[in-house]
Design a protein around this motif. Sequence first.
Motif, short mmCIF file in Angstrom:
data_model
loop_
_atom_site.label_atom_id
_atom_site.label_comp_id
_atom_site.label_asym_id
_atom_site.label_seq_id
_atom_site.Cartn_x
_atom_site.Cartn_y
_atom_site.Cartn_z
N ALA A 286 46.40 61.20 -66.50
CA ALA A 286 47.61 61.96 -66.80
C ALA A 286 48.74 61.56 -65.85
CB ALA A 286 47.33 63.45 -66.70
N LYS A 287 48.40 61.36 -64.57
CA LYS A 287 49.41 60.94 -63.59
C LYS A 287 49.94 59.55 -63.93
CE LYS A 287 48.73 61.54 -59.21
NZ LYS A 287 48.07 61.55 -57.87
N GLN B 256 54.27 56.07 -66.03
CA GLN B 256 54.72 55.06 -66.98
C GLN B 256 55.86 55.59 -67.84
OE1 GLN B 256 53.53 51.80 -67.00
NE2 GLN B 256 55.39 51.56 -68.22
N LYS B 257 55.79 56.85 -68.20
CA LYS B 257 56.86 57.47 -69.00
C LYS B 257 58.17 57.46 -68.23
CE LYS B 257 57.59 61.58 -71.87
NZ LYS B 257 57.02 62.89 -72.28
N ILE B 258 58.10 57.75 -66.95
CA ILE B 258 59.30 57.72 -66.10
C ILE B 258 59.87 56.30 -66.04
CG2 ILE B 258 60.15 58.00 -63.74
CD1 ILE B 258 57.98 60.23 -63.43
N LEU B 259 59.00 55.33 -65.81
CA LEU B 259 59.43 53.93 -65.72
C LEU B 259 60.07 53.45 -67.01
CD1 LEU B 259 56.34 52.51 -63.78
CD2 LEU B 259 58.70 52.50 -62.94
N ASP C 226 63.76 52.98 -55.16
CA ASP C 226 62.31 52.79 -55.19
C ASP C 226 61.83 52.61 -56.62
OD1 ASP C 226 59.64 52.76 -54.07
OD2 ASP C 226 59.41 54.82 -54.75
N LEU C 227 62.38 53.41 -57.53
CA LEU C 227 62.02 53.31 -58.95
C LEU C 227 62.43 51.95 -59.51
CD1 LEU C 227 62.76 56.24 -61.46
CD2 LEU C 227 62.37 53.89 -62.14
N MET C 228 63.65 51.53 -59.19
CA MET C 228 64.15 50.25 -59.69
C MET C 228 63.33 49.08 -59.15
SD MET C 228 66.44 48.76 -61.56
CE MET C 228 67.86 47.67 -61.73
N LYS C 229 62.95 49.15 -57.87
CA LYS C 229 62.13 48.08 -57.29
C LYS C 229 60.81 47.96 -58.03
CE LYS C 229 63.55 47.66 -52.44
NZ LYS C 229 63.10 47.83 -51.05
N GLU C 230 60.20 49.10 -58.32
CA GLU C 230 58.92 49.08 -59.02
C GLU C 230 59.06 48.52 -60.42
OE1 GLU C 230 54.90 49.42 -59.70
OE2 GLU C 230 56.06 49.46 -57.84
N LEU C 231 60.14 48.88 -61.11
CA LEU C 231 60.39 48.35 -62.44
C LEU C 231 60.52 46.83 -62.41
CD1 LEU C 231 62.99 50.70 -64.18
CD2 LEU C 231 60.74 50.06 -65.05
#
Length: 240
Positions: free
Chosen positions: A10-11, A16-19, A59-64
């Motif tokens: 679920a996590k 993945q939904k956020i990304l 941080d989100l953008m880096k991960e994407l």
Amino acid sequence: MGTKERRERAKDATRQKILDAARELFASEGYEAVSMRRIADAIEYSPTAIYIYFKDKADLMKELCHMDYEAFTSRAQQFADVANPIERIRLLARSYIQFAIEHPNHFRLMFMTKPMPEMVQMDEEEMRERGRGDPTRDGYAFLMQCVQQAIAQGWVREDLRRDPELVAQMLWAGGHGVASLQVTRLENEPWFTWKGADALGEATLLAVLRGILRDESILERNGSATSIGTKAVPDGRNDT
């Protein structure tokens, strides 16, 4: 499946939904214009929930970017066993354009979105951890490897042999130009007839290679002159 495994799945699904939502918003509206609240609204979550997974927008953008570059490099690695570096370059260029066709949002984010300083600040250790300079994990390093091998075999013009990075970027510029035009959907432009990424990509690559190689007969000996233009690139798109 146990409770812990279900919780982890679920996590992962939420992450993945956020990304996916962030990628689409960054690509369509620009990195600067999109806030964490805007991403949360798009998936009907609270901003607080997003901060559980990512400390901030950078941080989100880096991960994407890390995920999408890994996906692209993985595609490129299917050509790693091709012995001829010119043929490898040709296949890599096709793959680059094909990636833009199949994943326009990924491509816009990776190659057409201006990075913010806080997004790209990485020390040497972090860059090494993310694969910088490793041809198996870094698409640019893979292209450089192909160019260096072509130079070693004496196929590149003498005046360009001292600067393999320039040669690599000439090749990249050709493929990137076609891919960028493709993702702007010029096939719908009423003022001219779009030739299509397949035909334009092959013709552009051939023109760049002719300008880089010391002798055009090298293309014929390698089979590139006859093979270019024979493989059609599908028109379908999938923003996944």
